[in-house]
Enzyme design. Structure first.
Site, PDB file in Angstrom:
ATOM      1  N   ARG A  60     -19.758  27.710 -14.118  1.00 25.28           N
ATOM      2  CA  ARG A  60     -19.499  28.986 -13.465  1.00 25.28           C
ATOM      3  C   ARG A  60     -20.485  30.078 -13.919  1.00 25.28           C
ATOM      4  NH1 ARG A  60     -13.583  30.740 -12.318  1.00 25.28           N
ATOM      5  NH2 ARG A  60     -13.133  28.899 -13.550  1.00 25.28           N
ATOM      6  N   LYS A 166     -11.138  10.578 -19.261  1.00 19.50           N
ATOM      7  CA  LYS A 166      -9.678  10.531 -19.351  1.00 19.50           C
ATOM      8  C   LYS A 166      -9.135  11.956 -19.560  1.00 19.50           C
ATOM      9  CE  LYS A 166      -9.027  10.552 -24.147  1.00 19.50           C
ATOM     10  NZ  LYS A 166      -8.200  10.429 -25.258  1.00 19.50           N
ATOM     11  N   LYS A 200     -18.288   1.383 -27.669  1.00 19.44           N
ATOM     12  CA  LYS A 200     -18.644   1.152 -29.071  1.00 19.44           C
ATOM     13  C   LYS A 200     -19.154  -0.274 -29.240  1.00 19.44           C
ATOM     14  CE  LYS A 200     -15.551   4.615 -30.965  1.00 19.44           C
ATOM     15  NZ  LYS A 200     -16.512   5.438 -31.685  1.00 19.44           N
ATOM     16  N   GLU A 234      -6.617   8.841 -37.664  1.00 17.28           N
ATOM     17  CA  GLU A 234      -7.501   9.994 -37.865  1.00 17.28           C
ATOM     18  C   GLU A 234      -6.982  10.777 -39.054  1.00 17.28           C
ATOM     19  OE1 GLU A 234      -8.831  12.328 -34.397  1.00 17.28           O
ATOM     20  OE2 GLU A 234      -7.583  10.935 -33.268  1.00 17.28           O
ATOM     21  N   ASP A 253      -2.584  10.060 -25.286  1.00 18.88           N
ATOM     22  CA  ASP A 253      -3.970  10.394 -25.612  1.00 18.88           C
ATOM     23  C   ASP A 253      -4.753   9.186 -26.113  1.00 18.88           C
ATOM     24  OD1 ASP A 253      -5.940  12.493 -25.809  1.00 18.88           O
ATOM     25  OD2 ASP A 253      -5.811  12.282 -27.986  1.00 18.88           O
ATOM     26  N   HIS A 258      -7.398   4.094 -24.682  1.00 11.52           N
ATOM     27  CA  HIS A 258      -8.288   3.408 -25.629  1.00 11.52           C
ATOM     28  C   HIS A 258      -7.684   2.132 -26.212  1.00 11.52           C
ATOM     29  CE1 HIS A 258     -10.602   6.967 -25.328  1.00 11.52           C
ATOM     30  NE2 HIS A 258      -9.954   7.684 -26.213  1.00 11.52           N
ATOM     31  N   LYS A 358      -2.475  11.214 -36.139  1.00  8.17           N
ATOM     32  CA  LYS A 358      -3.304  12.257 -36.750  1.00  8.17           C
ATOM     33  C   LYS A 358      -2.785  12.520 -38.147  1.00  8.17           C
ATOM     34  CE  LYS A 358      -5.246  14.479 -32.765  1.00  8.17           C
ATOM     35  NZ  LYS A 358      -6.596  14.005 -33.064  1.00  8.17           N
TER      36      LYS A 358
END
Lengths: 507, 334
Positions: A60, A166, A200, A234, A253, A258, A358
């Site tokens: 934009r 995604k 990967k 993570e 997520d 994945h 996480k």
């Protein structure tokens, strides 16, 4: 007139890359700066792109071509982690960078883009080949595709492909709806749903490992495999993305896309060839074989979690509910563990434990295939190290590689056994730098190789197994937080495995 | 670790030394708080080099090759002379991958041999080759290629790699390489390897459909070279002619050279299409009609050339065909 390039030498040359333009919607976004442009620059540095290659950035903010080049130069310098910056390569590459400003909802943007593409085709002989990369909010995917269609640039005299990031919908119905909208302009074969996990090297290496070696495949079934654990941990929290993450959660997520793709790669049947259609057919078949659980099974075989505050390494770490932009009573899962079962002859009865979270102790992604123990403990050691089952570990990150754990005799007199590890480290065994997932996937899309991309039927199959879990979790009020930051997740996840006599690995 | 054994070298003794080397490396690794050492080996690499060569430079090349192509390296220093001398020493080449605690090591055996002892070399090298893995011979000595003892060494190898650009007489170099190929030796020639990026860039020109459509207009192929690039020039010319012939296009080839300078240039010309590739310093300039582009193309080092050749331990049909064609074109009366 020749139709095949007679100068190609596949034994020595890299893959053939056609002339093309990459159009990036969301050119001012983080993904473009951190991943896409550095990956494209690296491909140029490695002489993997054609001389006429061009990029059109769309966003934009009003910017000239020159200002866009300056911005991208900064991004490439900052985010090209392991690539030397070469002024001459950059100058040649930057000559093909263009920018068009406009609102995605405004038809004039697409007319301007059409004019720009025609100009580039004339000056850089790109043959009408265009790759549209949607690096925008998912809600903008359908409007952009329709805008391209209405302006007549969804089709052209070369190939036209669409890459989408995604999430592909937030449930089965929305995934189908999104596909229907995209298919109004693009054929399914021209839609490339990117899943960077599949780019990967080690995930690709799973296929080489399984189908390039003769000794593992005979063991790859319910007779020899006890269970499989897939972990994507993570160590960081939501890092300022609390508001976004609150809507998604770990299950949607990570697992829906994945990790189910990784599981499909591990468990799929051998494909007849390495052609995109064959490999994707097998991956899709596997996803469709995963049992969609009923609500009572879901309570037994899944565990949601959310991290609470903790002190890690002398530092106070906030819980999820204390993160910025997060509802203090949020029921979002920052951890998800699921036991999947594949209903086919190869895998019937073998649990596939999949977990992600996480603020776990470390950043690690790996697949552990645990084989059955030796049927008889002839060395007398019935429950010590000497009876440890064989484990095959495929490490995806941070150090890509494969390890096989087996039992060996301890040196010295007597017959004491201990487990030892045989390691293959991808980085150090091939001193070569591995291309980043985005380099691999962008090049694949330009070449037209969809092997590592997700197809609509795979997306739908994944949602078919994940959506019922999502529904049960939404209907239930959990006592969150249920694990402290810096630990391996809720105790309920350990109990889920313990019920089958298994234990989570601590990678 | 090592021992000079005068005029004889016993392979069994070298193998024992290698076994001792691993024990000491393992102990040393653990004593330093590491996790021992990992042995890596994917081939036996026999390197034949004149003693006058810069061995520290060669050592650096070998060290750079090992992470990607770990090998038991047998480095043979050619001493010359008529007095029969043969000696050896055994050592390791180790590296620690970034962020890891365990070293990865490869074995190296160095054998010094006089010309008088060359006849014994094959009988020493053969038992030292790692079982079940390919043996690659890298012959850096142009002199050795012409000696009868070389054939016994080449016969052990899955592949022999040499550099025809280093051979003293450029014009006859191609004949010597072609002769070896005719004897059934699977060959790699750095003169050919140096052309890979050139060939790739030329192929890329014809990935463009407009240029491909004009391919059958090409009627002339001109290659010019300077200095030691004569073999490269013939390879390039022969390869272009073969590729054009595969597309049903028959063009005329001219190869011209000068003795001075090191340059290479190729032009493909026909109605409506002119393609030219020429190197200047570390850049390759590509011109297609009025469009020109410059790409980064540093002079490939021995490491880069050998790395590419080690990646192809099999028949290379394009090279085999080019070599045969180049020899026919360069020596039409043979």
């Amino acid at each position: 007139m020749p139709t095949e390039n007679p100068f190609q030498d596949p034994l020595r040359f890299e893959r053939r890359v056609p002339e093309c333009v990459v159009v990036i919607f969301g050119a001012n976004g983080d993904l473009t700066k951190r991943k896409l442009l550095p990956a494209l620059y690296r491909l140029a540095y490695d002489r993997r792109l054609s001389a006429g290659f061009a990029v059109v950035g769309i966003s934009r903010t009003p910017l000239s071509d020159e200002a866009f080049r300056e911005k991208m130069l900064e991004a490439v310098k900052q985010f090209s982690e392991d690539t030397k910056f070469d002024e001459d390569v950059w100058n040649a590459f930057a000559g093909g960078l263009h920018y068009v400003a406009g609102d995605i909802g405004d038809p004039a943007l697409y007319q301007e883009l059409a004019t720009k593409l025609a100009e580039i085709e004339g000056s850089r002989h790109t043959g009408g080949n265009v790759l549209f990369y949607l690096s925008t909010q998912p809600s903008q995917y359908a409007p952009i595709a329709l805008g391209l269609g209405k302006a007549g640039i969804g089709k052209g005299n070369g190939w036209r492909r669409l890459v989408v990031e995604k999430p592909f919908g937030h449930n089965l119905e929305s995934a189908r709806e999104l596909s229907d909208r995209l298919h109004e302009v693009f054929n399914e074969s021209d839609v490339y749903r990117i899943d960077h996990y599949l780019g990967k090297e080690t995930v690709q290496n799973i296929l080489a490992f399984r189908f390039g070696n003769g000794i593992f495949e005979p063991l790859w079934n319910r007779r020899y495999v006890n269970h499989v654990q897939i972990t994507a941990a993570e160590s960081i929290g939501v890092e300022g993305r609390g508001a976004y993450y609150q809507e998604a959660g770990a299950l949607a997520d990570m697992i829906q896309n994945h990790l189910l793709q990784v599981m499909a790669t591990i468990a799929m049947e051998p494909s007849a060839s390495f052609r995109a259609t064959s490999v994707r057919d097998e991956r899709s078949k596997l996803l469709r074989s995963i049992r969609a659980m009923k609500p009572d099974e879901i309570r037994e075989n899944t565990v949601p979690g959310q991290y609470g505050p903790a002190r890690i390494g002398g530092q106070e770490v906030p819980g999820f509910r204390q993160e910025q932009g997060v509802n203090p009573e949020s029921q979002t899962d920052t951890y998800a563990a699921v036991t999947f079962f594949v209903e086919n002859w190869r895998w019937a009865g073998v649990p596939f434990y999949v977990r992600t979270g996480k603020r776990l102790p470390k950043r690690v992604t790996e697949i552990a295939i645990q084989f059955n123990k030796a049927p008889l403990a002839i060395f007398g050691d019935t429950d010590g190290d000497g009876t440890a089952p064989n484990l095959l570990i495929v490490r995806i990150q941070p150090e890509e590689g494969i390890s096989l754990k087996f039992v060996s005799k301890t040196p010295g007199s007597g017959m004491k056994l201990r487990p030892v590890s045989m390691d293959f480290n991808y980085g150090s065994s091939f001193g070569e730098r591995s291309p980043s997932a985005y380099e691999t996937l962008l090049l694949d899309a330009i070449i037209g190789d969809a092997t590592l991309y997700t197809r609509q039927d795979m997306v739908e199959a994944s949602w078919t197994v994940v959506e019922p879990i999502q529904n049960v979790w939404k209907e239930t009020k959990y006592e969150f937080p249920n694990y402290a930051a810096g630990t391996w997740g809720p105790a309920a996840a350990d109990e889920m495995l313990a019920r089958r006599g298994h234990v989570w690995r601590k990678p | 670790m090592g021992a000079a054994i005068g005029a004889t070298v016993a392979p069994d003794h070298i193998l024992k030394e290698l076994a001792d080397l691993w024990v000491s490396l393992g102990k040393q690794g653990e004593a330093e708080g590491g996790a021992g050492v990992l042995r890596a080996c994917s081939m036996t690499l026999v390197v034949l080099a004149e003693e006058s060569e810069d061995f520290s430079g060669l050592g650096e090349t070998m060290a750079a090759l090992m992470p990607e192509h770990p090998a038991r390296t047998i480095l043979i220093r050619l001493r010359g002379g008529e007095e029969r001398t043969l000696s050896e020493r055994v050592y390791s080449q180790c590296w620690m991958p970034f962020g890891q605690r365990r070293q990865i090591c490869c074995e190296q055996i160095e054998i010094t041999a006089s010309d008088a002892a060359l006849a014994d070399l094959a009988s020493v090298v053969l038992p030292l080759a790692v079982p079940d893995l390919p043996v690659i011979v890298w012959c850096r000595s142009a002199r050795l290629v012409d000696m009868p003892e070389f054939h016994a060494i080449a016969a052990m190898a899955r592949k022999v790699v040499l550099d025809s650009a280093q051979m003293p007489d450029g014009h006859s170099a191609l004949r010597r390489v072609a002769d070896l190929a005719r004897r059934g030796v699977l060959l790699g020639d750095f003169s050919w390897t140096r052309l890979t990026r050139w060939r790739e860039m030329l192929a890329q020109v014809f990935e463009n459909r407009r240029n491909l459509a004009l391919l059958d207009h090409i009627s002339k192929v001109r290659v010019s070279f300077g200095g030691a690039y004569e073999v490269l020039a013939w390879y390039l010319g022969a390869w272009v002619l073969n590729a054009l012939a595969d597309a049903g296009v028959h063009a005329e080839l001219s190869v011209t050279g000068t003795t001075g300078g090191r340059y290479l240039r190729v032009k493909l010309e026909g109605e409506g299409l002119k393609v030219e590739l020429a190197r200047s310093d570390d850049r390759l300039a590509i011109a297609v009609n009025d469009l020109s582009n410059v790409t980064n193309l540093p002079q490939p080092t021995d490491y880069l050339l050998m790395r590419e050749e080690l990646g192809i331990v099999r028949n290379d049909p394009v090279f085999d065909r080019t070599l045969a064609s180049a020899a026919r074109l360069a020596y039409p009366t043979d």
